[in-house]
Write an enzyme that holds these catalytic residues in place. Structure first.
Site, short mmCIF file in Angstrom:
data_model
loop_
_atom_site.label_atom_id
_atom_site.label_comp_id
_atom_site.label_asym_id
_atom_site.label_seq_id
_atom_site.Cartn_x
_atom_site.Cartn_y
_atom_site.Cartn_z
N THR A 25 -34.74 12.10 -17.88
CA THR A 25 -35.03 12.99 -17.46
C THR A 25 -35.33 12.56 -15.39
O THR A 25 -34.85 13.75 -15.18
CB THR A 25 -37.22 12.96 -18.40
OG1 THR A 25 -37.05 12.79 -19.79
CG2 THR A 25 -37.16 14.70 -17.41
N ARG A 58 -34.43 18.38 -26.05
CA ARG A 58 -33.70 17.09 -26.60
C ARG A 58 -33.69 17.38 -27.48
O ARG A 58 -33.74 17.73 -28.36
CB ARG A 58 -35.26 16.34 -25.88
CG ARG A 58 -35.76 15.07 -27.13
CD ARG A 58 -36.84 14.68 -26.86
NE ARG A 58 -37.73 14.63 -25.92
CZ ARG A 58 -37.15 13.14 -24.70
NH1 ARG A 58 -36.60 12.18 -24.75
NH2 ARG A 58 -37.53 12.85 -23.36
N LYS A 116 -34.74 21.43 -19.85
CA LYS A 116 -34.33 20.14 -20.77
C LYS A 116 -34.12 20.29 -21.85
O LYS A 116 -35.02 20.97 -22.50
CB LYS A 116 -35.23 19.16 -20.12
CG LYS A 116 -34.86 17.62 -20.85
CD LYS A 116 -35.88 16.50 -20.67
CE LYS A 116 -36.88 16.37 -21.21
NZ LYS A 116 -38.34 15.73 -21.32
N ASP A 145 -49.92 -15.50 -35.51
CA ASP A 145 -48.98 -14.81 -36.50
C ASP A 145 -48.79 -13.58 -36.17
O ASP A 145 -48.58 -12.58 -36.50
CB ASP A 145 -48.84 -14.44 -37.84
CG ASP A 145 -50.73 -14.34 -38.19
OD1 ASP A 145 -51.70 -14.48 -36.61
OD2 ASP A 145 -51.17 -14.43 -39.21
C1 R5P Z 1 -41.60 14.52 -22.10
O1 R5P Z 1 -41.86 16.11 -22.11
C2 R5P Z 1 -42.03 14.24 -20.32
O2 R5P Z 1 -43.31 15.10 -19.92
C3 R5P Z 1 -41.31 13.40 -19.85
O3 R5P Z 1 -40.46 13.99 -19.22
C4 R5P Z 1 -40.71 12.01 -20.33
O4 R5P Z 1 -41.68 11.55 -21.27
C5 R5P Z 1 -39.40 11.69 -20.43
O5 R5P Z 1 -38.90 10.45 -20.27
P1 R5P Z 1 -37.76 9.36 -20.83
O6 R5P Z 1 -38.35 8.65 -19.41
O7 R5P Z 1 -37.97 9.41 -21.82
O8 R5P Z 1 -36.72 10.94 -20.07
#
Ligand code: R5P
Length: 307
Positions: A236, A203, A201, A33
């Site tokens: 990223t 998000r 960047k 399980d």
């Molecule tokens: C976020 O601030 C981290 O430093 C990485 O940039 C992030 O976790 C990368 O995530 P992903 O590969 O999904 O873009």
């Protein structure tokens, strides 16, 4: 006397060897399980009772089972104390849930701190990790109330490896977002790069979708090293490669500490035909070319007062 308990995966044995500690295997049985039964493989609990233990356990390949891993980790810690171990030095090379180091939207958990509470509540007297993603905490010590916590630099291990493996030409170190600029700065010092910078960047907190802004750099003829702590979906890193490539670097290296590499991420990065993809073995992966065993051994020797 100190012992080292961990799965037989090469990593734990290497750490035990480096610290000159007796290695005891941690077995794992999974019931039909899905319930877990980690077992310290001893004939008699007297083998560990009254002793100190370095407990090390990595998340499995791909790092995509944090919840199962956490239960395994907590059950093992509690069991070590239940078996009479005196002090536990818990090693978690990739500190899971550390990205949720703040409450970003009302009602969300402060997971990094809550997971730390579970770990110390389960019996960890000390906690050791590598490059914890704690941008909104001043130090890893803020997550733990009782246990002493140590955060070793995986960037140091990565950068030293790159420096020893490649003859770099006028390297430029780039972080794919502003938060990661501290990693780029640290990396640049080690490889003696004259410049480092960060992309911006954004998000979307609800969907997780990311957008990276264009930026101009003087990269023509230079080696470009993109540095991050984690690659999960790869989005990223892929955005950073695509933007930077327009400025015609000589070679591109993608370096990151924790290769979560969710489904398809590695293939997507490989399809960009960069010159090398380099990660550490905090999580086992195809690109874990740099070991953090030495780094953890040095930290445990310095901070752990092994007896
Ligand atoms: C976020 O601030 C981290 O430093 C990485 O940039 C992030 O976790 C990368 O995530 P992903 O590969 O999904 O873009």
């Amino acid at each position: 006397m100190t012992l080292l308990v961990g799965p037989k995966d090469g990593f734990s044995e290497a750490l035990a060897y480096r610290l000159d500690l007796k290695f005891i295997e941690l077995g794992l049985r999974t019931f039909p399980d899905g319930e877990l039964c980690p077992r310290v493989l001893v004939k008699d609990v007297g083998e560990v009772a009254g002793k100190d233990v370095v407990f090390v356990c990595r998340i499995r390949v791909g790092g995509r089972d944090p919840n199962e891993y956490l239960v395994n980790y907590l059950l093992s810690l509690m069991n070590l104390k239940f078996m009479g171990v005196r002090r536990v030095k818990a090693v978690m090379p990739y500190f899971i849930y550390s990205r949720q180091d703040d409450v970003f939207r009302p009602g969300e958990p402060l997971s990094a701190k809550f997971v730390a509470s579970l770990i110390e509540g389960a019996g960890a007297d000390e906690f050791y990790t590598v490059t914890a993603h704690l941008h909104r905490r001043r130090s890893i010590g803020e997550c733990f109330e009782k246990a002493k916590a140590f955060n070793a630099s995986g960037i140091k291990a990565l950068a030293s490896w790159v420096k020893g493996s490649y003859e770099l030409k006028d390297p430029f170190i780039l972080s794919p977002d502003a938060e990661a600029v501290t990693w780029a700065e640290e990396f640049s010092r080690i490889v003696e790069a004259s410049e480092y910078d960060a992309l911006i960047k954004e998000r979307d907190l609800a969907t997780g979708a990311i957008k990276t802004m264009e930026k101009a750099f003087r990269l023509r003829g230079r080696d470009l090293i993109i540095v991050d702590d984690i690659v999960s979906t790869g989005g990223t890193m892929i955005n950073a490669v695509s933007i930077a490539r327009k400025h015609e670097p000589r070679r591109i290296f993608c370096c990151f500490v924790h290769p979560i590499l969710a489904d398809g991420a590695l293939e997507k990065i490989r399809s960009l035909k960069v010159d090398d993809i380099i990660a550490t073995d905090t999580i086992p992966s195809e690109v874990s070319k740099v070991s953090v065993v030495e780094l953890l051994a040095e930290t445990l020797k310095k901070e752990g007062k092994l007896i």
